[in-house]
Design a protein around this motif. Sequence first.
Motif, PDB file in Angstrom:
ATOM      1  N   LYS A   3       0.824  -1.216   0.000  1.00  0.00           N
ATOM      2  CA  LYS A   3       0.000   0.000   0.000  1.00  0.00           C
ATOM      3  C   LYS A   3       0.858   1.267   0.000  1.00  0.00           C
ATOM      4  O   LYS A   3       0.555   2.258   0.661  1.00  0.00           O
ATOM      5  CB  LYS A   3      -0.988   0.000   1.175  1.00  0.00           C
ATOM      6  CG  LYS A   3      -1.939  -1.197   1.150  1.00  0.00           C
ATOM      7  CD  LYS A   3      -3.044  -1.068   2.187  1.00  0.00           C
ATOM      8  CE  LYS A   3      -3.927  -2.313   2.217  1.00  0.00           C
ATOM      9  NZ  LYS A   3      -4.461  -2.667   0.884  1.00  0.00           N
ATOM     10  N   GLN A   4       1.930   1.220  -0.802  1.00  0.00           N
ATOM     11  CA  GLN A   4       2.802   2.384  -0.957  1.00  0.00           C
ATOM     12  C   GLN A   4       2.840   2.883  -2.400  1.00  0.00           C
ATOM     13  O   GLN A   4       3.610   3.776  -2.721  1.00  0.00           O
ATOM     14  CB  GLN A   4       4.223   2.043  -0.499  1.00  0.00           C
ATOM     15  CG  GLN A   4       4.329   1.748   0.984  1.00  0.00           C
ATOM     16  CD  GLN A   4       5.763   1.559   1.442  1.00  0.00           C
ATOM     17  OE1 GLN A   4       6.704   1.561   0.657  1.00  0.00           O
ATOM     18  NE2 GLN A   4       5.945   1.399   2.740  1.00  0.00           N
ATOM     19  N   LEU A   5       2.010   2.326  -3.263  1.00  0.00           N
ATOM     20  CA  LEU A   5       1.991   2.717  -4.668  1.00  0.00           C
ATOM     21  C   LEU A   5       0.576   2.986  -5.134  1.00  0.00           C
ATOM     22  O   LEU A   5      -0.331   2.170  -4.925  1.00  0.00           O
ATOM     23  CB  LEU A   5       2.607   1.611  -5.540  1.00  0.00           C
ATOM     24  CG  LEU A   5       2.449   1.782  -7.061  1.00  0.00           C
ATOM     25  CD1 LEU A   5       3.219   2.998  -7.564  1.00  0.00           C
ATOM     26  CD2 LEU A   5       2.889   0.526  -7.798  1.00  0.00           C
ATOM     27  N   GLN A  10       9.448   7.032   4.854  1.00  0.00           N
ATOM     28  CA  GLN A  10       8.104   7.102   5.423  1.00  0.00           C
ATOM     29  C   GLN A  10       7.486   8.488   5.303  1.00  0.00           C
ATOM     30  O   GLN A  10       6.262   8.638   5.422  1.00  0.00           O
ATOM     31  CB  GLN A  10       8.139   6.670   6.892  1.00  0.00           C
ATOM     32  CG  GLN A  10       8.568   5.227   7.102  1.00  0.00           C
ATOM     33  CD  GLN A  10       7.698   4.259   6.314  1.00  0.00           C
ATOM     34  OE1 GLN A  10       6.471   4.367   6.299  1.00  0.00           O
ATOM     35  NE2 GLN A  10       8.342   3.305   5.640  1.00  0.00           N
ATOM     36  N   ASP A  11       8.313   9.497   5.067  1.00  0.00           N
ATOM     37  CA  ASP A  11       7.827  10.871   4.912  1.00  0.00           C
ATOM     38  C   ASP A  11       7.979  11.371   3.478  1.00  0.00           C
ATOM     39  O   ASP A  11       7.935  12.574   3.219  1.00  0.00           O
ATOM     40  CB  ASP A  11       8.598  11.806   5.855  1.00  0.00           C
ATOM     41  CG  ASP A  11       8.466  11.399   7.305  1.00  0.00           C
ATOM     42  OD1 ASP A  11       7.341  11.070   7.729  1.00  0.00           O
ATOM     43  OD2 ASP A  11       9.488  11.394   8.014  1.00  0.00           O
ATOM     44  N   THR A  12       8.131  10.432   2.545  1.00  0.00           N
ATOM     45  CA  THR A  12       8.438  10.796   1.160  1.00  0.00           C
ATOM     46  C   THR A  12       7.333  10.372   0.208  1.00  0.00           C
ATOM     47  O   THR A  12       6.769   9.291   0.334  1.00  0.00           O
ATOM     48  CB  THR A  12       9.765  10.134   0.723  1.00  0.00           C
ATOM     49  OG1 THR A  12      10.821  10.613   1.570  1.00  0.00           O
ATOM     50  CG2 THR A  12      10.096  10.462  -0.725  1.00  0.00           C
ATOM     51  N   ALA A  13       7.060  11.256  -0.757  1.00  0.00           N
ATOM     52  CA  ALA A  13       6.151  10.953  -1.872  1.00  0.00           C
ATOM     53  C   ALA A  13       6.924  11.141  -3.168  1.00  0.00           C
ATOM     54  O   ALA A  13       7.541  12.184  -3.382  1.00  0.00           O
ATOM     55  CB  ALA A  13       4.933  11.872  -1.847  1.00  0.00           C
ATOM     56  N   GLY A  32       5.576   5.879  -2.335  1.00  0.00           N
ATOM     57  CA  GLY A  32       6.374   6.303  -1.189  1.00  0.00           C
ATOM     58  C   GLY A  32       5.793   5.809   0.115  1.00  0.00           C
ATOM     59  O   GLY A  32       4.652   5.328   0.173  1.00  0.00           O
ATOM     60  N   GLY A  33       6.581   5.934   1.158  1.00  0.00           N
ATOM     61  CA  GLY A  33       6.115   5.523   2.474  1.00  0.00           C
ATOM     62  C   GLY A  33       4.994   6.376   3.007  1.00  0.00           C
ATOM     63  O   GLY A  33       4.253   5.961   3.897  1.00  0.00           O
ATOM     64  N   ALA A  34       4.858   7.596   2.475  1.00  0.00           N
ATOM     65  CA  ALA A  34       3.797   8.503   2.928  1.00  0.00           C
ATOM     66  C   ALA A  34       2.498   8.323   2.155  1.00  0.00           C
ATOM     67  O   ALA A  34       1.517   9.020   2.420  1.00  0.00           O
ATOM     68  CB  ALA A  34       4.267   9.953   2.795  1.00  0.00           C
ATOM     69  N   ILE A  35       2.477   7.399   1.194  1.00  0.00           N
ATOM     70  CA  ILE A  35       1.335   7.253   0.289  1.00  0.00           C
ATOM     71  C   ILE A  35       0.344   6.217   0.804  1.00  0.00           C
ATOM     72  O   ILE A  35       0.719   5.174   1.330  1.00  0.00           O
ATOM     73  CB  ILE A  35       1.826   6.847  -1.116  1.00  0.00           C
ATOM     74  CG1 ILE A  35       2.763   7.919  -1.668  1.00  0.00           C
ATOM     75  CG2 ILE A  35       0.665   6.637  -2.069  1.00  0.00           C
ATOM     76  CD1 ILE A  35       2.191   9.312  -1.678  1.00  0.00           C
ATOM     77  N   GLN A  36      -0.939   6.512   0.642  1.00  0.00           N
ATOM     78  CA  GLN A  36      -1.997   5.542   0.919  1.00  0.00           C
ATOM     79  C   GLN A  36      -2.312   4.818  -0.391  1.00  0.00           C
ATOM     80  O   GLN A  36      -3.218   5.187  -1.127  1.00  0.00           O
ATOM     81  CB  GLN A  36      -3.246   6.237   1.464  1.00  0.00           C
ATOM     82  CG  GLN A  36      -3.027   6.881   2.836  1.00  0.00           C
ATOM     83  CD  GLN A  36      -4.327   7.386   3.430  1.00  0.00           C
ATOM     84  OE1 GLN A  36      -5.388   6.808   3.225  1.00  0.00           O
ATOM     85  NE2 GLN A  36      -4.245   8.471   4.182  1.00  0.00           N
ATOM     86  N   GLY A  37      -1.525   3.799  -0.679  1.00  0.00           N
ATOM     87  CA  GLY A  37      -1.609   3.130  -1.963  1.00  0.00           C
ATOM     88  C   GLY A  37      -2.411   1.852  -1.934  1.00  0.00           C
ATOM     89  O   GLY A  37      -3.304   1.667  -1.109  1.00  0.00           O
ATOM     90  N   GLY A  38      -2.089   0.965  -2.868  1.00  0.00           N
ATOM     91  CA  GLY A  38      -2.802  -0.298  -2.965  1.00  0.00           C
ATOM     92  C   GLY A  38      -4.114  -0.209  -3.701  1.00  0.00           C
ATOM     93  O   GLY A  38      -4.984  -1.076  -3.547  1.00  0.00           O
ATOM     94  N   GLN A  39      -4.284   0.816  -4.531  1.00  0.00           N
ATOM     95  CA  GLN A  39      -5.507   0.969  -5.325  1.00  0.00           C
ATOM     96  C   GLN A  39      -5.166   1.673  -6.630  1.00  0.00           C
ATOM     97  O   GLN A  39      -4.157   2.361  -6.723  1.00  0.00           O
ATOM     98  CB  GLN A  39      -6.570   1.769  -4.553  1.00  0.00           C
ATOM     99  CG  GLN A  39      -6.086   3.135  -4.100  1.00  0.00           C
ATOM    100  CD  GLN A  39      -7.105   3.891  -3.276  1.00  0.00           C
ATOM    101  OE1 GLN A  39      -8.293   3.880  -3.587  1.00  0.00           O
ATOM    102  NE2 GLN A  39      -6.667   4.547  -2.219  1.00  0.00           N
ATOM    103  N   ILE A  40      -6.005   1.461  -7.639  1.00  0.00           N
ATOM    104  CA  ILE A  40      -5.850   2.133  -8.927  1.00  0.00           C
ATOM    105  C   ILE A  40      -6.715   3.381  -8.918  1.00  0.00           C
ATOM    106  O   ILE A  40      -7.892   3.332  -8.553  1.00  0.00           O
ATOM    107  CB  ILE A  40      -6.290   1.231 -10.092  1.00  0.00           C
ATOM    108  CG1 ILE A  40      -5.562  -0.108 -10.046  1.00  0.00           C
ATOM    109  CG2 ILE A  40      -6.068   1.931 -11.424  1.00  0.00           C
ATOM    110  CD1 ILE A  40      -4.135  -0.064 -10.456  1.00  0.00           C
ATOM    111  N   MET A  41      -6.144   4.497  -9.322  1.00  0.00           N
ATOM    112  CA  MET A  41      -6.908   5.726  -9.431  1.00  0.00           C
ATOM    113  C   MET A  41      -6.990   6.165 -10.888  1.00  0.00           C
ATOM    114  O   MET A  41      -6.211   5.731 -11.734  1.00  0.00           O
ATOM    115  CB  MET A  41      -6.307   6.823  -8.557  1.00  0.00           C
ATOM    116  CG  MET A  41      -6.552   6.616  -7.080  1.00  0.00           C
ATOM    117  SD  MET A  41      -6.193   8.102  -6.109  1.00  0.00           S
ATOM    118  CE  MET A  41      -6.878   7.640  -4.524  1.00  0.00           C
TER     119      MET A  41
END
Length: 380
Positions: free
Chosen positions: A94-96, A275-278, A309-318
Motif C-alpha cells: 500500500k505504498q503505490l 516514510q515521509d516521502t512521496a 512512497g512511504g507517505a502514500i496511501q496506496g494499494g488501489q488504482i486511481m
Amino acid sequence: MNRRQLIKAGGASLLLMSTGVGALANSPSPNKIVWVVLRGALDSLHTVIPRADNDLLKLRPDLYGDIKDQLLPLNSQFGLHPSLKHLHKMYQEKQLLPIVAVGSGYQGRSHFDGQDFLEAAVGKVETDDGWLARAINATNGQAVSVSRTTPGALRGDDNNKAVNWYPSSLNSDNDYLYDELKKLYQYDEDFAQALSMGVDIRDKADSSKRVRQQFAELATACGKLIRDDSSMNAAMLELGGWDTHNRQAQRLKQQLSQLDDGIAALRDSLGDVWQDTAVIVTTEFGRTAAQNGTAGTDHGTASAMFIVGGAIQGGQIMGEWPGLAKHQLFEQRDLMPTSNIFDWQAALLKQHWGLTDAQLKAVLPSAKLRFATRPICRII
C-alpha cells in the motif's frame, strides 16, 4: 546575465539557483517530494496494463501477447509489466498509487514542447519558471536536481534555492583542483561561497568516486542528498529513453527494469525518511493504442503516472478508464485522457505539504482541486 547571476550559475558546475513565486511559509515542510520525469513518452498500455479490456489484444497482438501471461496482478482490471517487481511489492504494501489515463492538457506531439509544458505546469509551453521551483518557494524549502543542467521545472529567478548535481567522471585525485580553486576564490566571497556549497553537495552524494551513471546509482545519490538535510524537501530525477517507435518489447523491458531498480534504490537510500516521502513519476504524453509496423508505438496522448512512497496511501488504482474501443479513443488512435496530471499533483501538494488553495493557485495555476479530498497520502 549580471555578475551575481553568473556566479550562481557556476560554482564549478555543481550549483545552480532556481525559484518561482515569493516564499509563503516560514519553514520548509519536513515531508519530502521527489519528482521523476520519464523523458520520451512512456507507453502506459505496456506498463499499467488493462488486462480486462478485450480490445487490447486486437490493437496489440504482438506487444500484449508477449507479456499477457506474465503480468503482475494489481486488481481484476489491471496488471503491471513483469519488470516492475519492486513497484508491485510496494503496491501490495500500500505504498503505490498507479493513476491511469492521465494527460497534461498539452495538445501537440512534440517531445520538447510536451516536456516544457509538463515542467512549466501553467497551461502553456513558454514560461520563465517551473512548477517545482514555485512549490519549494511556497514552503521556503530547497530542492536538488540530479541532472547535468537545471531542468525547466526548477528554473526561476534568484529568490529561492535549487542545487544541481551530477556525478563527475573525474577521480578523487582531482580534489587537488578544488583546493586550487579555493585558493583562487579566497578573495571573492560570492565565488568562494558557491564553490563551497558545490563541494558540500558533491561530498554528500559521494561523488568524489567514479560513479556509474545508471539510474539506480543516481537515485541512491538523490536519497543521500535529501535524507539528512531538513531544508532540502524536494528533488528531481530524470530517465530518458522512452521513445519506443520500434522494438518496444525489449526496450521497455530494460527501461522499466531501470525505473523499478531506481525507485527501490531511492527507498533504500532514504532509509527512515522514506516514510515521509512521496515520489511522483510522470511523462510528457502517451503513445498510440495500436502497435505500429516496426513492433513499437508512435506519439500519443494519455499515459499513466505513479505516486509512490512511504507517505502514500496506496494499494488501489486511481483514474477513470476510458476504454480502448475505436469510438472511445482520442482521435480514434490514442488513449483518451480522463484526468489531468496537474490536478493530481495539486492534491498531493495540499495533503503532503499542506499548501493552501492560494498557494496552489500560484504553484499550479492551471490545476483544479477536484482530487483534494481523495486519500492520496497522510494528511499533515
